[in-house]
Design a protein around this motif. Structure first.
Motif, PDB file in Angstrom:
ATOM      1  N   UNK A  38     122.166  42.891  38.010  1.00  0.00           N
ATOM      2  CA  UNK A  38     121.173  43.334  37.028  1.00  0.00           C
ATOM      3  C   UNK A  38     119.851  43.652  37.713  1.00  0.00           C
ATOM      4  N   UNK A  39     119.452  42.791  38.638  1.00  0.00           N
ATOM      5  CA  UNK A  39     118.196  43.005  39.363  1.00  0.00           C
ATOM      6  C   UNK A  39     118.248  44.302  40.158  1.00  0.00           C
ATOM      7  N   UNK A  40     119.360  44.527  40.871  1.00  0.00           N
ATOM      8  CA  UNK A  40     119.491  45.736  41.695  1.00  0.00           C
ATOM      9  C   UNK A  40     119.383  46.978  40.821  1.00  0.00           C
ATOM     10  N   UNK A  41     120.083  46.996  39.709  1.00  0.00           N
ATOM     11  CA  UNK A  41     120.045  48.182  38.829  1.00  0.00           C
ATOM     12  C   UNK A  41     118.636  48.408  38.263  1.00  0.00           C
ATOM     13  N   UNK A  42     118.020  47.332  37.782  1.00  0.00           N
ATOM     14  CA  UNK A  42     116.678  47.463  37.197  1.00  0.00           C
ATOM     15  C   UNK A  42     115.669  47.910  38.239  1.00  0.00           C
ATOM     16  N   UNK A  43     115.695  47.268  39.388  1.00  0.00           N
ATOM     17  CA  UNK A  43     114.707  47.571  40.426  1.00  0.00           C
ATOM     18  C   UNK A  43     114.917  48.963  41.000  1.00  0.00           C
ATOM     19  N   UNK A  44     116.162  49.398  41.155  1.00  0.00           N
ATOM     20  CA  UNK A  44     116.439  50.744  41.652  1.00  0.00           C
ATOM     21  C   UNK A  44     115.864  51.776  40.685  1.00  0.00           C
ATOM     22  N   UNK A  50     109.200  56.104  40.621  1.00  0.00           N
ATOM     23  CA  UNK A  50     108.037  56.412  41.451  1.00  0.00           C
ATOM     24  C   UNK A  50     108.394  57.250  42.670  1.00  0.00           C
ATOM     25  N   UNK A  51     109.591  57.845  42.670  1.00  0.00           N
ATOM     26  CA  UNK A  51     109.960  58.797  43.706  1.00  0.00           C
ATOM     27  C   UNK A  51     110.466  58.200  45.003  1.00  0.00           C
ATOM     28  N   UNK A  52     110.818  56.930  45.002  1.00  0.00           N
ATOM     29  CA  UNK A  52     111.330  56.312  46.223  1.00  0.00           C
ATOM     30  C   UNK A  52     112.740  56.821  46.474  1.00  0.00           C
ATOM     31  N   UNK A  53     112.990  57.269  47.685  1.00  0.00           N
ATOM     32  CA  UNK A  53     114.312  57.760  48.055  1.00  0.00           C
ATOM     33  C   UNK A  53     115.261  56.577  48.209  1.00  0.00           C
ATOM     34  N   UNK A  54     116.572  56.845  48.061  1.00  0.00           N
ATOM     35  CA  UNK A  54     117.552  55.766  48.053  1.00  0.00           C
ATOM     36  C   UNK A  54     117.511  54.883  49.293  1.00  0.00           C
ATOM     37  N   UNK A  55     117.469  55.456  50.473  1.00  0.00           N
ATOM     38  CA  UNK A  55     117.495  54.642  51.695  1.00  0.00           C
ATOM     39  C   UNK A  55     116.336  53.639  51.694  1.00  0.00           C
ATOM     40  N   UNK A  56     115.155  54.097  51.315  1.00  0.00           N
ATOM     41  CA  UNK A  56     113.989  53.217  51.254  1.00  0.00           C
ATOM     42  C   UNK A  56     114.145  52.216  50.108  1.00  0.00           C
ATOM     43  N   UNK A  57     114.653  52.661  48.967  1.00  0.00           N
ATOM     44  CA  UNK A  57     114.856  51.770  47.818  1.00  0.00           C
ATOM     45  C   UNK A  57     115.823  50.648  48.178  1.00  0.00           C
ATOM     46  N   UNK A  58     116.911  50.987  48.860  1.00  0.00           N
ATOM     47  CA  UNK A  58     117.888  49.972  49.226  1.00  0.00           C
ATOM     48  C   UNK A  58     117.291  48.964  50.200  1.00  0.00           C
ATOM     49  N   UNK A  59     116.458  49.403  51.126  1.00  0.00           N
ATOM     50  CA  UNK A  59     115.802  48.497  52.063  1.00  0.00           C
ATOM     51  C   UNK A  59     114.880  47.541  51.318  1.00  0.00           C
ATOM     52  N   UNK A  60     114.085  48.104  50.409  1.00  0.00           N
ATOM     53  CA  UNK A  60     113.148  47.294  49.621  1.00  0.00           C
ATOM     54  C   UNK A  60     113.906  46.264  48.778  1.00  0.00           C
ATOM     55  N   UNK A  61     114.947  46.705  48.101  1.00  0.00           N
ATOM     56  CA  UNK A  61     115.719  45.811  47.230  1.00  0.00           C
ATOM     57  C   UNK A  61     116.363  44.688  48.038  1.00  0.00           C
TER      58      UNK A  61
END
Length: 86
Positions: A38-44, A50-61
């Protein structure tokens, strides 16, 4: 109702009433109560807004999951992608 001991401790250290302390504790427990998926889906979704690309989003998450009070197991980019996209 949260454990009475923690309610007393929070009330005693913050000056909140027992009722206020209990509500704060319940709110925090609810916030951290969502599953890793749930957290991963919500945070993604938030990061994409805000325009974060997937590779960066996955690192942040992945970094955020590691810092949560009840840590999720380490997830690879592939595992994060599968949670989001199936």
């Amino acid at each position: 109702m949260p454990d009475e001991e923690i309610v007393r401790r929070i009330a005693g250290t913050t000056g909140l009433t027992a009722g206020e302390a209990a509500r704060v504790i319940e709110d925090v427990i609810a916030w951290y109560g969502e599953s890793a998926e749930e957290y991963v889906r919500r945070r993604h979704g938030q990061l994409q807004t805000y325009g974060t690309r997937n590779a960066e989003a996955f690192r942040i998450i992945a970094e955020e999951l590691a810092g949560r009070p009840v840590k999720a197991p380490p997830l690879t980019e592939r595992q994060l992608r599968r949670i989001i996209y199936g």
